[in-house]
Design an enzyme around this catalytic site. Structure first.
Site, PDB file in Angstrom:
ATOM      1  N   GLY B  60       0.785  -1.227   0.000  1.00 46.58           N
ATOM      2  CA  GLY B  60       0.000   0.000   0.000  1.00 46.58           C
ATOM      3  C   GLY B  60       0.816   1.275   0.000  1.00 46.58           C
ATOM      4  O   GLY B  60       0.252   2.362  -0.047  1.00 46.58           O
ATOM      5  N   ASP B  62       3.082   3.995  -1.774  1.00 43.53           N
ATOM      6  CA  ASP B  62       3.249   4.409  -3.162  1.00 43.53           C
ATOM      7  C   ASP B  62       4.691   4.762  -3.499  1.00 43.53           C
ATOM      8  O   ASP B  62       5.185   4.437  -4.568  1.00 43.53           O
ATOM      9  CB  ASP B  62       2.337   5.597  -3.452  1.00 43.53           C
ATOM     10  CG  ASP B  62       0.872   5.197  -3.374  1.00 43.53           C
ATOM     11  OD1 ASP B  62       0.561   4.087  -3.835  1.00 43.53           O
ATOM     12  OD2 ASP B  62       0.068   5.968  -2.844  1.00 43.53           O
ATOM     13  N   HIS B  87      16.099  11.081 -14.124  1.00 46.02           N
ATOM     14  CA  HIS B  87      15.405   9.872 -13.645  1.00 46.02           C
ATOM     15  C   HIS B  87      14.814  10.102 -12.263  1.00 46.02           C
ATOM     16  O   HIS B  87      15.382  10.807 -11.441  1.00 46.02           O
ATOM     17  CB  HIS B  87      16.390   8.690 -13.569  1.00 46.02           C
ATOM     18  CG  HIS B  87      16.655   8.065 -14.902  1.00 46.02           C
ATOM     19  ND1 HIS B  87      17.816   7.407 -15.195  1.00 46.02           N
ATOM     20  CD2 HIS B  87      15.885   7.988 -16.011  1.00 46.02           C
ATOM     21  CE1 HIS B  87      17.764   6.950 -16.429  1.00 46.02           C
ATOM     22  NE2 HIS B  87      16.600   7.295 -16.945  1.00 46.02           N
ATOM     23  N   HIS B 154      24.461   8.128 -20.094  1.00 42.59           N
ATOM     24  CA  HIS B 154      23.567   7.350 -19.248  1.00 42.59           C
ATOM     25  C   HIS B 154      22.331   7.027 -20.083  1.00 42.59           C
ATOM     26  O   HIS B 154      22.235   7.436 -21.236  1.00 42.59           O
ATOM     27  CB  HIS B 154      23.236   8.153 -17.984  1.00 42.59           C
ATOM     28  CG  HIS B 154      22.429   7.380 -16.967  1.00 42.59           C
ATOM     29  ND1 HIS B 154      22.716   6.080 -16.631  1.00 42.59           N
ATOM     30  CD2 HIS B 154      21.342   7.742 -16.206  1.00 42.59           C
ATOM     31  CE1 HIS B 154      21.839   5.676 -15.719  1.00 42.59           C
ATOM     32  NE2 HIS B 154      21.004   6.656 -15.455  1.00 42.59           N
ATOM     33  N   ASP B 176      24.947   8.964 -12.285  1.00 42.66           N
ATOM     34  CA  ASP B 176      24.876   7.672 -12.975  1.00 42.66           C
ATOM     35  C   ASP B 176      25.617   7.814 -14.294  1.00 42.66           C
ATOM     36  O   ASP B 176      25.404   8.800 -15.013  1.00 42.66           O
ATOM     37  CB  ASP B 176      23.416   7.288 -13.264  1.00 42.66           C
ATOM     38  CG  ASP B 176      22.670   6.855 -12.008  1.00 42.66           C
ATOM     39  OD1 ASP B 176      23.295   6.772 -10.943  1.00 42.66           O
ATOM     40  OD2 ASP B 176      21.455   6.611 -12.114  1.00 42.66           O
ATOM     41  N   ASP B 208      29.106   5.783  -9.088  1.00 37.69           N
ATOM     42  CA  ASP B 208      27.935   4.917  -9.315  1.00 37.69           C
ATOM     43  C   ASP B 208      28.294   3.430  -9.230  1.00 37.69           C
ATOM     44  O   ASP B 208      29.060   2.929 -10.043  1.00 37.69           O
ATOM     45  CB  ASP B 208      27.412   5.265 -10.717  1.00 37.69           C
ATOM     46  CG  ASP B 208      26.280   4.399 -11.211  1.00 37.69           C
ATOM     47  OD1 ASP B 208      25.681   3.661 -10.401  1.00 37.69           O
ATOM     48  OD2 ASP B 208      25.967   4.484 -12.425  1.00 37.69           O
ATOM     49  N   HIS B 377      18.195  -4.545 -25.325  1.00 37.09           N
ATOM     50  CA  HIS B 377      18.403  -3.666 -24.170  1.00 37.09           C
ATOM     51  C   HIS B 377      19.858  -3.716 -23.737  1.00 37.09           C
ATOM     52  O   HIS B 377      20.473  -4.775 -23.759  1.00 37.09           O
ATOM     53  CB  HIS B 377      17.516  -4.075 -22.988  1.00 37.09           C
ATOM     54  CG  HIS B 377      17.754  -3.228 -21.773  1.00 37.09           C
ATOM     55  ND1 HIS B 377      17.337  -1.919 -21.697  1.00 37.09           N
ATOM     56  CD2 HIS B 377      18.416  -3.477 -20.623  1.00 37.09           C
ATOM     57  CE1 HIS B 377      17.705  -1.407 -20.533  1.00 37.09           C
ATOM     58  NE2 HIS B 377      18.364  -2.326 -19.864  1.00 37.09           N
ATOM     59  N   HIS B 381      24.477   1.846 -16.948  1.00 37.97           N
ATOM     60  CA  HIS B 381      25.463   2.002 -15.864  1.00 37.97           C
ATOM     61  C   HIS B 381      26.773   1.298 -16.218  1.00 37.97           C
ATOM     62  O   HIS B 381      26.772   0.220 -16.811  1.00 37.97           O
ATOM     63  CB  HIS B 381      24.912   1.402 -14.562  1.00 37.97           C
ATOM     64  CG  HIS B 381      23.679   2.073 -14.080  1.00 37.97           C
ATOM     65  ND1 HIS B 381      23.699   3.187 -13.266  1.00 37.97           N
ATOM     66  CD2 HIS B 381      22.363   1.805 -14.306  1.00 37.97           C
ATOM     67  CE1 HIS B 381      22.454   3.563 -13.003  1.00 37.97           C
ATOM     68  NE2 HIS B 381      21.623   2.741 -13.622  1.00 37.97           N
TER      69      HIS B 381
END
Lengths: 566, 566
Positions: B60, B62, B87, B154, B176, B208, B377, B381
């Site tokens: 519950g 968020d 981000h 990035h 990052d 990072d 994909h 990083h």
């Protein structure tokens, strides 16, 4: 190869004709709860009766079983249950199924498999069971079915596939398998038998799809020993190895590496103790008594004289390893300089739990080895090239990929197409689907009852979807109970209304509880004037309270109105 | 390199002396909610203010924010917030932080980053914000701090690292990053600037750690385009590509491949629409207007004339892709022969949700490509070799790995040791730890307030551990509410006691509800005779009810006793 006519349209079983019916009841919607029914006339045979462990979508559920109602309804036909190996996703439904059958059905399996099953059944108070021990290479008859057992390699010893000879044709079920060229116990997957069955003609192959999306070949269990030995030999403190307790070959390799490094083995964790005992008693795990030490006697040994074998490779919060990582284990303490080896891979869904344990161990200062840093685990399931080898050795007319989610089954289907099986001869089914065979060929018939049975605490099958939905709802948004007494004659709320909220957050600076009680009182009194039924009054209290909470918090807790007539 | 004396014992800030204090408030206990404070005398600077998305342990909830109380308490010192890229794990805490600060603080970032932040802040009704746009290669001064911005690669354009010049020494925060030798926009990580700063002397590097456990080098974003083009060119039906909506380079490559194959691009999903609009408006995403089609106009095109760009690469149940897979999307229908590309990797914890969507798509008959079957994909990083390159380019005296769980930070520490940084000069900290620097060297001081803030619906910070524990308890075992009215004078229960059970399963053949009410009535009447307080009566009702339920079901639902004085 001559191909019979294929009729793969959905049709019912033609009356009066004897057909072989192949009915997967579990294992086609995920890795787990494997179970397949074979039926011919008045004879029925089951291969495996497993369970699945639930995930986060099933809060509070302990186990999930395949819905085996069809078997119970037709129990008079049941001639036996073949269990291919001793993992719980192949054996775990047995106690529940046997109780529901209420009759003696022979369980047909190898020695170690039966040993593990016997332990579980006795825990469930099932004493009067017929255990039919078989060995690979043996033949047995159950009703109309002739059974030939084939040795296969898997991440537990004594695993087998089974050839089922039926009046319509031969069916081979591989069980879980891989082709390991250097197995720890020297027992190879029996290529010769598979090739011989292939020559005799296999009508249908059911084969393990777990690793169908993995390219190439699954590495041999032997490589794990090669990785473990130098890590254990060079370690300066205590070495703790977490693994699956049924992976006897893995445990053997850990024990061998420990003894080679001059260390004693300490076994801890309930299932680890239980399974190592069974495996040693039956001769599957070979460790000299003098090299096994009780956890309570560890204090007499230096840290570098010990290897601990424990459960917890999946990050289970109550397991031995998790308790050690949290500093809560009764006898075993992990400190800086100790070495922990996770000799397993996280089952999908357990990645985060495993990470949590690893992070804790690293914070303590322990050295941690897992699959990402050393070859301390290999899979027990065949990868793509091995699956193609199985298809080519057995060259079945029809093929049904089993054991996997849709993506595994479809990947396996594509492998079968690559080795020349026509698409029409491959059946990617769902649990409960019925595949029928007769001289005309194969066809899909009406499905039988299917689904899952939830086991929750001591209850089987009672945690239905409503209960699960309620639990999920409460876990998301909490629950509010409103208790009001109403005098039906005066139409007035009497006494002090009560509110109990659990798992609900209210914004600061506003007394939502008070507002809710006021709103509920007003609503109930209005409703008492308009309606006669308690049900309508409850509903109006619930609706008005839910609305207020939503407006104030944008949350939707479950609201339980209790209206008492005073 | 001359090394100052290290004093890494925990000690308090020596009074009266000016020191640089580096305080990570988030990002050291997992991937997410990155936030670091830099403090010198009366000046404070923040780098990033991100959020984390909750997992199943937080039903519950968020959002999760870092506890930034220390910043709010010292707000008079705050000179600016540098945001390294757009981000949400670097920007998402900003709306909450700015509201709690209640003052205008400049947000310092590049154009795209500011564009994305502006969108979010305006959604939160924050209009009066000072946006300070910078570019890599620029210099800026904030209080005592001199800032130099460095371009880095990035998985979002316009990302940067920042060199913070302080009176005590220079600190480089990488943000990052990866080293992409063939970036889509031609903007390389600025090796020259990093080398120059290294020459000038870097006292502390924060870098990072996300991929520190990955060996070798992260592949270039360009390889994704090479994989996408032939898949899209050869596809026969509609092509649907799911990706992160902020991954503008990825979206650019999808659009380019679509246009090259003569297809139009349809964008769907709220954040995908929003981010592509911002990126196109600001010139970061280049697609000709004529090649973009509204989802409602798809009906005028053939299936093989369209590429759909959508959200849902993480299997989120309400995302565009999940709705398409379930046949519930308003405008877009996926059927047999269509192609779905998951151009992303599941974030840990999302593996099962993604599998569910993939299985649905395969059942429909769609072709599915993901990372396991094609290079659709790559990560944003740096992997181990790149991290070592960063360390060698900048050769810092001190090193603090950031952005990761303990296992990532420790893996990064080992990389730093490999390139010659002594262990004493590497600080693996926890959120809230304070690393102090002066002429004497570095030392760890008393930690500041730290932890997390939960955002639940509209509430910030109110879902405390009790609420979470209650929700987890209810989700496991359900809840039973017992309502009884007692006449204190007679000591008798009056009226009809009520029981409400939710999420609880009772065994068949036994009326547990009735037994519970009888037991509760007896207990309450006995308790009413013995005790005076309502609290004690409630407790005795709860205890006796819990015991009965445990005996009968081996479950422990939450029991809420409501006792009303009649």
């Amino acid at each position: 190869m001559k191909k019979p006519t294929v009729n793969s349209s959905r049709s019912t079983n033609p009356k009066g004709k004897k057909t072989l019916r192949v009915i997967p009841l579990g294992g086609l919607d995920g890795i787990g709860k494997n179970m397949t029914v074979f039926e011919y006339g008045d004879d029925m045979l089951i291969v495996d009766a497993g369970l699945m462990f639930p995930d986060d979508d099933h809060p509070g559920i302990d186990l999930i079983l395949p819905d085996y109602s069809y078997v119970v309804e037709n129990r008079h036909k049941l001639r036996g249950i073949v269990v291919t190996h001793g993992h719980e996703d192949h054996t775990g439904a047995l106690p529940y199924l046997l109780k529901d059958l209420g009759q003696n059905v022979p369980i047909i399996a190898t020695k170690l498999t039966l040993g593990l099953i016997r332990g579980k059944l006795e825990e469930h108070g099932l004493k009067n069971v017929t255990y039919h021990e078989v060995k690979d290479g043996m033949h047995a008859n159950r009703g109309v079915f002739g059974l030939d057992f084939v040795a296969v390699n898997h991440s537990i010893p004594d695993a087998m596939g089974v050839l089922i000879r039926t009046p319509v044709g031969n069916v081979l079920h591989t069980g879980d398998f891989k082709f390991d060229q250097t197995p720890i116990d020297g027992r190879l997957t029996d290529f010769a038998a598979l090739a011989k069955f292939g020559k005799q003609g296999i009508m249908l192959l059911l084969s393990d799809s777990t690793n169908a999306t993995h390219p190439d070949i699954t590495r041999s269990e032997a490589v794990v020993g090669q990785a473990l030995r130098p890590i254990i030999a060079r370690a300066e403190g205590t070495v703790i190895v977490a693994s699956f307790s049924s992976h006897i070959h893995r445990l053997q390799q850990v024990c061998d590496a420990a003894v080679a490094a001059g260390r004693k083995v300490v076994v801890t964790g309930r299932s680890m103790l239980q399974n190592t005992k069974i495996a040693r008693d039956l001769g599957y795990l070979k460790v000299d008594e003098k090299n096994i030490v009780d956890a309570y006697d560890m204090k007499n040994l230096r840290a570098d004289e010990v290897v601990v074998l424990c459960t917890g490779s999946q990050g289970e919060p109550l397991s031995a390893l998790a308790r050690m990582a949290a500093g809560e284990h009764r006898t075993i303490h992990i400190g800086a300089g100790d070495t922990v080896i996770l000799s397993a891979t996280p089952v999908p869904g357990n990645e985060k739990a495993v990470s949590t344990v690893v992070n804790r161990l690293l914070k303590i200062g322990a050295q941690v080895y897992d699959k990402s840093s050393a070859e301390v685990h290999v899979s027990g399931h065949a990868s793509a090239e091995e699956l193609k080898l199985m298809l080519n050795l057995t060259h079945p007319e029809y093929f049904m990929p089993v054991h996997g989610e849709t993506r595994h089954l479809i990947a396996h289907k594509h492998l079968a197409q690559q080795v020349g099986i026509p698409e029409d001869y491959i059946f990617v089914l769902e649990n409960g689907d019925v595949l029928e065979f007769d001289e005309q060929g194969a066809r899909i018939a009406e499905p039988v009852q299917n689904g899952v049975i939830y086991v929750d605490g001591l209850n089987v099958g009672d945690a239905d979807n409503v209960v699960l939905r309620d639990r999920q709802h409460m876990s998301q948004d909490g629950i509010i109970t409103l208790v009001l007494s109403i005098n039906r004659r005066s139409g007035k709320v009497v006494g002090t209304p009560e509110i109990v909220a659990r798992g609900v957050t209210f914004p600061e600076g506003r007394n939502i509880e008070k507002e809710l009680l006021e709103r509920a009182t007003k609503t109930l009194e209005r409703s008492a004037r308009e309606h006669t039924s308690l049900g309508s009054m409850r509903k109006s209290v619930r609706d008005s309270a839910s609305q207020l909470v939503w407006e104030a918090t944008k949350q939707r807790p479950m609201v339980i109105p209790v209206v008492i007539e005073a």
